[in-house]
Enzyme design. Structure first.
Site, PDB file in Angstrom:
ATOM      1  N   GLY A  10      40.952  66.463  53.486  1.00 59.34           N
ATOM      2  CA  GLY A  10      41.778  67.000  54.573  1.00 59.34           C
ATOM      3  C   GLY A  10      43.203  67.248  54.134  1.00 59.34           C
ATOM      4  O   GLY A  10      44.119  67.320  54.957  1.00 59.34           O
ATOM      5  N   GLY A  17      47.142  65.526  56.445  1.00 58.62           N
ATOM      6  CA  GLY A  17      46.898  65.554  55.005  1.00 58.62           C
ATOM      7  C   GLY A  17      47.976  66.304  54.247  1.00 58.62           C
ATOM      8  O   GLY A  17      48.416  65.875  53.173  1.00 58.62           O
ATOM      9  N   TYR A  63      34.866  60.508  69.168  1.00 59.36           N
ATOM     10  CA  TYR A  63      35.807  60.425  68.053  1.00 59.36           C
ATOM     11  C   TYR A  63      36.123  58.964  67.739  1.00 59.36           C
ATOM     12  O   TYR A  63      36.083  58.530  66.579  1.00 59.36           O
ATOM     13  CB  TYR A  63      37.077  61.200  68.411  1.00 59.36           C
ATOM     14  N   LYS A  76      35.100  56.848  64.100  1.00 57.02           N
ATOM     15  CA  LYS A  76      36.167  56.429  63.187  1.00 57.02           C
ATOM     16  C   LYS A  76      36.089  54.929  62.928  1.00 57.02           C
ATOM     17  O   LYS A  76      36.175  54.482  61.793  1.00 57.02           O
ATOM     18  CB  LYS A  76      37.527  56.820  63.764  1.00 57.02           C
ATOM     19  N   ASN A  81      49.027  58.701  68.340  1.00 58.30           N
ATOM     20  CA  ASN A  81      49.160  60.162  68.467  1.00 58.30           C
ATOM     21  C   ASN A  81      50.269  60.675  67.538  1.00 58.30           C
ATOM     22  O   ASN A  81      51.381  60.156  67.577  1.00 58.30           O
ATOM     23  CB  ASN A  81      49.566  60.551  69.901  1.00 58.30           C
ATOM     24  N   LEU A  82      49.941  61.699  66.762  1.00 55.91           N
ATOM     25  CA  LEU A  82      50.921  62.271  65.842  1.00 55.91           C
ATOM     26  C   LEU A  82      51.431  63.600  66.388  1.00 55.91           C
ATOM     27  O   LEU A  82      50.741  64.264  67.157  1.00 55.91           O
ATOM     28  CB  LEU A  82      50.277  62.523  64.480  1.00 55.91           C
ATOM     29  N   TRP A 132      49.206  69.183  82.325  1.00 56.56           N
ATOM     30  CA  TRP A 132      47.964  68.615  82.844  1.00 56.56           C
ATOM     31  C   TRP A 132      48.139  67.192  83.366  1.00 56.56           C
ATOM     32  O   TRP A 132      48.917  66.405  82.828  1.00 56.56           O
ATOM     33  CB  TRP A 132      46.905  68.571  81.754  1.00 56.56           C
ATOM     34  N   ARG A 138      51.714  57.344  76.488  1.00 58.64           N
ATOM     35  CA  ARG A 138      51.264  57.539  75.113  1.00 58.64           C
ATOM     36  C   ARG A 138      52.405  57.169  74.164  1.00 58.64           C
ATOM     37  O   ARG A 138      53.564  57.052  74.563  1.00 58.64           O
ATOM     38  CB  ARG A 138      50.869  59.008  74.855  1.00 58.64           C
TER      39      ARG A 138
HETATM   40  P1  GDP Z   1      44.623  61.662  74.444  1.00 59.04           P
HETATM   41  O1  GDP Z   1      45.842  60.926  73.968  1.00 59.04           O
HETATM   42  O2  GDP Z   1      43.423  61.397  73.608  1.00 59.04           O
HETATM   43  O3  GDP Z   1      44.356  61.444  75.904  1.00 59.04           O
HETATM   44  O4  GDP Z   1      44.867  63.221  74.196  1.00 59.04           O
HETATM   45  P2  GDP Z   1      46.001  64.303  74.536  1.00 59.04           P
HETATM   46  O5  GDP Z   1      47.162  64.155  73.622  1.00 59.04           O
HETATM   47  O6  GDP Z   1      45.302  65.616  74.497  1.00 59.04           O
HETATM   48  O7  GDP Z   1      46.443  64.037  76.050  1.00 59.04           O
HETATM   49  C1  GDP Z   1      47.348  63.051  76.414  1.00 59.04           C
HETATM   50  C2  GDP Z   1      47.757  63.196  77.865  1.00 59.04           C
HETATM   51  O8  GDP Z   1      48.581  64.358  78.015  1.00 59.04           O
HETATM   52  C3  GDP Z   1      46.609  63.353  78.885  1.00 59.04           C
HETATM   53  O9  GDP Z   1      46.943  62.601  80.026  1.00 59.04           O
HETATM   54  C4  GDP Z   1      46.663  64.854  79.210  1.00 59.04           C
HETATM   55  O10 GDP Z   1      46.150  65.175  80.490  1.00 59.04           O
HETATM   56  C5  GDP Z   1      48.167  65.094  79.154  1.00 59.04           C
HETATM   57  N1  GDP Z   1      48.539  66.519  79.028  1.00 59.04           N
HETATM   58  C6  GDP Z   1      49.432  67.174  79.806  1.00 59.04           C
HETATM   59  N2  GDP Z   1      49.493  68.471  79.481  1.00 59.04           N
HETATM   60  C7  GDP Z   1      48.650  68.656  78.446  1.00 59.04           C
HETATM   61  C8  GDP Z   1      48.300  69.796  77.669  1.00 59.04           C
HETATM   62  O11 GDP Z   1      48.760  70.916  77.874  1.00 59.04           O
HETATM   63  N3  GDP Z   1      47.420  69.592  76.642  1.00 59.04           N
HETATM   64  C9  GDP Z   1      46.894  68.355  76.364  1.00 59.04           C
HETATM   65  N4  GDP Z   1      46.049  68.225  75.311  1.00 59.04           N
HETATM   66  N5  GDP Z   1      47.184  67.265  77.109  1.00 59.04           N
HETATM   67  C10 GDP Z   1      48.056  67.403  78.135  1.00 59.04           C
END
Ligand code: GDP
Length: 317
Positions: A13, A19, A138, A142, A167-168, A204, A211
């Site tokens: 990767g 990577g 996932y 892992k 989360n990166l 969303w 996070r």
């Molecule tokens: P997770 O950490 O595995 O849940 O993955 P994500 O980084 O995709 O999402 C983290 C949080 O961000 C979740 O609560 C999503 O609903 C929120 N979120 C808000 N807006 C967005 C968006 O546009 N894209 C993604 N991927 N997540 C979003």
């Protein structure tokens, strides 16, 4: 003698998001490194993985190849996520033992922790339940590599470590809306809304989930430190230990990108796990290190990089 001097390092990767940042750091380490390309060596096939190991004869393998993404791709392609990560991980470990590799660095994920936990995620809790349903495929594939690591240590004496990454975000991330994690997704949305003078941006969920966000180059630094200093089977978290709500993240990206419009929360989209923040005591103790880049500074660098490289970033799937 330096750990890295003349070491032969294989980085799966190595042309991907994380990577490529590991590779940038390896360039300064006085070692030889190899970045196998998927077209030539498809690690979902054991014969291809073995051929790769026979060709490069690595001492150290950093397995950072993964098929993954944010909350949405886990809803779209759970089967592919399950199969590719499970089989790649198993094949990398098997090829490593057959070719007498000294050490494998497994790149794991905070998605492996039990989904119901809301406190700091500590290494001892890794096996105390199923991952959240939004990321279970996932997460499981892992952390199962850590079990393989224990079995292979016992039978073959293979040394492997399992690093659990939070989360990166950063340059060269995936910015495609189906695949991106929240930081990259919001950077793209706010930068585009600014360019297009859109009156609102859709974000969303409820904004309440918490996070943790680690700047990708800080993570690469930690991985190389762990490759050098850590040799236990017990997993080790790599993170900031700092929780940020999605609302706060959205408002920070909004400010950094200079967006003047408003945010609309789409609660039809899933929130996912309520809180995902790693306990980082072990990382700080073992590596004698903590991430140098603040979230604000990292987001500023990333937004500037995205603005300057938008076409290339958007094309990356
Ligand atoms: P997770 O950490 O595995 O849940 O993955 P994500 O980084 O995709 O999402 C983290 C949080 O961000 C979740 O609560 C999503 O609903 C929120 N979120 C808000 N807006 C967005 C968006 O546009 N894209 C993604 N991927 N997540 C979003």
């Amino acid at each position: 003698m330096s750990f890295w001097k003349d070491k032969r390092v294989l980085i799966t990767g190595g042309s991907g998001f994380l990577g490529s940042h590991i590779v940038d750091r390896l360039k300064t380490m006085n070692c030889e490194f190899f970045v196998p390309r998927k077209k030539q060596y498809d690690f979902t096939r054991l014969d291809a993985a073995e051929l790769c190991f026979a060709t490069y004869k690595p001492d150290l393998v950093i397995h950072s190849a993964a098929y993954y993404g944010g909350i949405w791709i886990n809803q779209l392609y759970p089967g592919r996520i399950y199969y590719e990560n499970l089989v790649m991980g198993a094949n990398v470990m098997e090829a490593a033992q057959r070719h007498k590799v000294e050490k494998v660095v497994q790149i794991g994920t905070a998605c492996s922790y039990p989904g119901y936990l809301e406190n700091e995620l500590a290494e001892k809790d890794l096996w105390n339940g199923l991952p959240h349903e939004t990321v279970v495929n996932y997460g499981i594939t892992k952390k199962i590599m850590n079990v393989q690591g224990a079995a292979y240590k016992k039978q073959y004496g293979l040394n492997s470590i399992h690093l659990i990454l939070t989360n990166l975000y950063g340059p060269r991330d995936t910015y495609h809306p189906d695949r991106s994690h929240v930081a990259a997704a919001l950077i793209r949305k706010f930068v585009e809304a600014t360019l297009n003078r859109s009156p609102e941006v859709e974000v969303w969920g409820t904004g309440k989930p918490i996070r943790e966000f680690l700047y990708v180059d800080d993570c690469a630094e930690a991985i190389l430190l762990a490759a050098e200093k850590y040799n236990e089977l017990e997993p080790m978290n790599i993170g900031t230990g700092v929780g940020t709500s999605i609302r706060e993240l959205a408002e920070t990206v909004q400010q950094v990108s200079g967006y003047q419009g408003s945010i609309r929360w789409n609660t039809d989209k899933p929130d996912g796990q309520f809180r995902k923040v790693l306990a980082t005591e072990k990382m700080r103790r073992v590596l004698q290190w903590q991430p140098p880049t603040s979230l604000r500074a990292g987001l500023e660098k990333t937004v500037h990089w995205y603005e300057a490289n938008k076409a290339e970033a958007d094309a990356r799937l």
